[in-house]
Design a protein around this motif. Structure first.
Motif, PDB file in Angstrom:
ATOM      1  N   GLY A  77      91.046  14.726  66.120  1.00  0.00           N
ATOM      2  CA  GLY A  77      91.655  15.768  66.932  1.00  0.00           C
ATOM      3  C   GLY A  77      91.875  17.088  66.237  1.00  0.00           C
ATOM      4  O   GLY A  77      92.617  17.945  66.745  1.00  0.00           O
ATOM      5  N   ALA A  78      91.247  17.282  65.076  1.00  0.00           N
ATOM      6  CA  ALA A  78      91.434  18.519  64.319  1.00  0.00           C
ATOM      7  C   ALA A  78      90.203  19.413  64.409  1.00  0.00           C
ATOM      8  O   ALA A  78      89.073  18.932  64.562  1.00  0.00           O
ATOM      9  CB  ALA A  78      91.739  18.209  62.860  1.00  0.00           C
ATOM     10  N   GLU A  79      90.439  20.700  64.283  1.00  0.00           N
ATOM     11  CA  GLU A  79      89.361  21.700  64.260  1.00  0.00           C
ATOM     12  C   GLU A  79      88.887  21.866  62.812  1.00  0.00           C
ATOM     13  O   GLU A  79      89.686  22.186  61.929  1.00  0.00           O
ATOM     14  CB  GLU A  79      89.913  23.028  64.788  1.00  0.00           C
ATOM     15  CG  GLU A  79      89.062  24.245  64.521  1.00  0.00           C
ATOM     16  CD  GLU A  79      89.862  25.539  64.623  1.00  0.00           C
ATOM     17  OE1 GLU A  79      89.368  26.562  64.096  1.00  0.00           O
ATOM     18  OE2 GLU A  79      90.971  25.536  65.202  1.00  0.00           O
ATOM     19  N   PRO A  80      87.604  21.633  62.531  1.00  0.00           N
ATOM     20  CA  PRO A  80      87.120  21.814  61.163  1.00  0.00           C
ATOM     21  C   PRO A  80      86.897  23.295  60.834  1.00  0.00           C
ATOM     22  O   PRO A  80      86.369  24.051  61.651  1.00  0.00           O
ATOM     23  CB  PRO A  80      85.795  21.049  61.153  1.00  0.00           C
ATOM     24  CG  PRO A  80      85.342  21.036  62.577  1.00  0.00           C
ATOM     25  CD  PRO A  80      86.567  21.109  63.437  1.00  0.00           C
ATOM     26  N   VAL A  81      87.326  23.685  59.649  1.00  0.00           N
ATOM     27  CA  VAL A  81      87.114  25.050  59.156  1.00  0.00           C
ATOM     28  C   VAL A  81      86.429  24.919  57.797  1.00  0.00           C
ATOM     29  O   VAL A  81      87.025  24.412  56.840  1.00  0.00           O
ATOM     30  CB  VAL A  81      88.450  25.799  59.003  1.00  0.00           C
ATOM     31  CG1 VAL A  81      88.213  27.172  58.375  1.00  0.00           C
ATOM     32  CG2 VAL A  81      89.158  25.926  60.344  1.00  0.00           C
ATOM     33  N   VAL A  82      85.182  25.350  57.711  1.00  0.00           N
ATOM     34  CA  VAL A  82      84.429  25.203  56.460  1.00  0.00           C
ATOM     35  C   VAL A  82      84.723  26.386  55.539  1.00  0.00           C
ATOM     36  O   VAL A  82      84.441  27.541  55.884  1.00  0.00           O
ATOM     37  CB  VAL A  82      82.920  25.086  56.729  1.00  0.00           C
ATOM     38  CG1 VAL A  82      82.151  24.942  55.411  1.00  0.00           C
ATOM     39  CG2 VAL A  82      82.627  23.899  57.644  1.00  0.00           C
ATOM     40  N   CYS A  83      85.327  26.081  54.400  1.00  0.00           N
ATOM     41  CA  CYS A  83      85.683  27.122  53.429  1.00  0.00           C
ATOM     42  C   CYS A  83      85.901  26.449  52.086  1.00  0.00           C
ATOM     43  O   CYS A  83      86.700  25.512  51.982  1.00  0.00           O
ATOM     44  CB  CYS A  83      86.955  27.850  53.878  1.00  0.00           C
ATOM     45  SG  CYS A  83      87.559  29.090  52.722  1.00  0.00           S
ATOM     46  N   ASP A  84      85.206  26.896  51.068  1.00  0.00           N
ATOM     47  CA  ASP A  84      85.325  26.304  49.733  1.00  0.00           C
ATOM     48  C   ASP A  84      86.451  27.010  48.978  1.00  0.00           C
ATOM     49  O   ASP A  84      86.306  28.172  48.569  1.00  0.00           O
ATOM     50  CB  ASP A  84      84.002  26.448  48.984  1.00  0.00           C
ATOM     51  CG  ASP A  84      84.005  25.712  47.649  1.00  0.00           C
ATOM     52  OD1 ASP A  84      85.088  25.293  47.200  1.00  0.00           O
ATOM     53  OD2 ASP A  84      82.918  25.563  47.054  1.00  0.00           O
ATOM     54  N   ALA A 141      97.859  16.034  65.949  1.00  0.00           N
ATOM     55  CA  ALA A 141      97.083  16.242  67.171  1.00  0.00           C
ATOM     56  C   ALA A 141      97.595  15.356  68.299  1.00  0.00           C
ATOM     57  O   ALA A 141      97.672  15.782  69.460  1.00  0.00           O
ATOM     58  CB  ALA A 141      95.603  15.979  66.910  1.00  0.00           C
ATOM     59  N   ALA A 142      97.972  14.122  67.966  1.00  0.00           N
ATOM     60  CA  ALA A 142      98.439  13.178  68.976  1.00  0.00           C
ATOM     61  C   ALA A 142      99.741  13.641  69.627  1.00  0.00           C
ATOM     62  O   ALA A 142     100.002  13.333  70.798  1.00  0.00           O
ATOM     63  CB  ALA A 142      98.624  11.795  68.363  1.00  0.00           C
ATOM     64  N   ARG A 143     100.535  14.388  68.889  1.00  0.00           N
ATOM     65  CA  ARG A 143     101.802  14.849  69.478  1.00  0.00           C
ATOM     66  C   ARG A 143     101.666  16.232  70.131  1.00  0.00           C
ATOM     67  O   ARG A 143     102.644  16.787  70.617  1.00  0.00           O
ATOM     68  CB  ARG A 143     102.902  14.825  68.430  1.00  0.00           C
ATOM     69  CG  ARG A 143     102.844  15.933  67.401  1.00  0.00           C
ATOM     70  CD  ARG A 143     103.918  15.753  66.348  1.00  0.00           C
ATOM     71  NE  ARG A 143     104.080  16.952  65.549  1.00  0.00           N
ATOM     72  CZ  ARG A 143     104.826  17.017  64.454  1.00  0.00           C
ATOM     73  NH1 ARG A 143     105.460  15.932  64.037  1.00  0.00           N
ATOM     74  NH2 ARG A 143     104.948  18.152  63.781  1.00  0.00           N
ATOM     75  N   GLY A 144     100.459  16.775  70.105  1.00  0.00           N
ATOM     76  CA  GLY A 144     100.203  18.005  70.844  1.00  0.00           C
ATOM     77  C   GLY A 144     100.105  19.273  70.026  1.00  0.00           C
ATOM     78  O   GLY A 144      99.945  20.363  70.587  1.00  0.00           O
ATOM     79  N   ASP A 145     100.184  19.161  68.704  1.00  0.00           N
ATOM     80  CA  ASP A 145     100.017  20.352  67.874  1.00  0.00           C
ATOM     81  C   ASP A 145      98.543  20.742  67.792  1.00  0.00           C
ATOM     82  O   ASP A 145      97.650  19.905  67.949  1.00  0.00           O
ATOM     83  CB  ASP A 145     100.541  20.093  66.456  1.00  0.00           C
ATOM     84  CG  ASP A 145     102.064  20.022  66.401  1.00  0.00           C
ATOM     85  OD1 ASP A 145     102.714  20.794  67.128  1.00  0.00           O
ATOM     86  OD2 ASP A 145     102.595  19.189  65.644  1.00  0.00           O
TER      87      ASP A 145
END
Length: 218
Positions: free
Chosen positions: A44-51, A21-25
């Motif tokens: 900086g990450a998007e959480p995706v809830v999935c088991d 995230a810090a490098r722009g991804d």
């Protein structure tokens, strides 16, 4: 790039998410529990809830579509029993690889374990773990639609990273800070020339970017 990481709340994954995230991804982390979401957002990450123990291939593929890279960094954890070695360390890894193939995400990076081997003998929990990881690695290697790299770190420690590693097909055993595992993964994401390699990683004397370029050039 968009990078989706399975096991997004793990100690290595959180470090990797922060770096990417810090490098722009654009980074998404697949997590099992919604209450872990804020920890991912904090790096900086998007959480995706999935088991990944109960989801279908298609459900996971839906989360992977549009990604440039898939990283499997999930694990049952040291306190888990035999059953979860099968459902997470093997089953979730197999599911994630199949879902990546279904979603058309070619670049696939796996965090495995030094000593992983489907034929590993023994009946202790750690023996079961190494067999599960070995079986999962074999499955990934068999997916012709995936441009895979398998990383097998040595003994994970929480010391601060040094940025200096030994990265080879066979390194022998040794420790490696989680910081340096995450930094190596970030470098592998950017180095498609490592496709088709299974690499061991321990602390050493070579800067990470140089080590990755070296194995990519062999």
């Amino acid at each position: 790039m968009r990078i989706v990481i399975a096991g997004g709340h793990g100690q290595i994954a959180l470090r990797l998410e922060r770096l990417l995230a810090a490098r722009g991804d654009e980074v998404a982390g697949i997590i099992r529990r919604a209450e872990q979401s804020d920890d991912l957002r904090a790096v900086g990450a998007e959480p995706v809830v999935c088991d990944l123990e109960s989801a279908s291939t298609e459900e996971v593929a839906a989360h992977l579509r549009g990604a440039d890279v898939a990283v499997f960094a999930a694990g049952a954890g040291p306190g888990s029993g035999v059953d979860r070695k099968g459902t997470v360390d093997r089953g979730a890894a197999v599911l994630f690889a199949d879902a990546a193939e279904s979603a058309g995400v070619r670049r696939h990076i796996v965090v495995s374990s030094m000593g992983a081997d489907a034929a590993h003998p023994g009946d202790e929990i750690f023996d079961v773990y190494l067999r599960a990881k070995g079986e999962a690695d074999d499955h990934v290697r068999g997916r012709e639609a995936l441009d895979w790299t398998i990383l097998r770190p040595g003994s994970l420690i929480d010391d601060a990273g040094t940025g200096l590693v030994r990265l080879e097909a066979s390194t022998g055993r040794g420790p490696i800070p989680r910081d340096d595992v995450a930094a190596t993964l970030a470098e592998l994401v950017d180095t498609p020339a490592t496709v088709g390699l299974t690499l061991e990683l321990i602390s050493g004397s070579t800067p990470i970017s140089v080590a990755v370029k070296s194995v990519a050039g062999n």
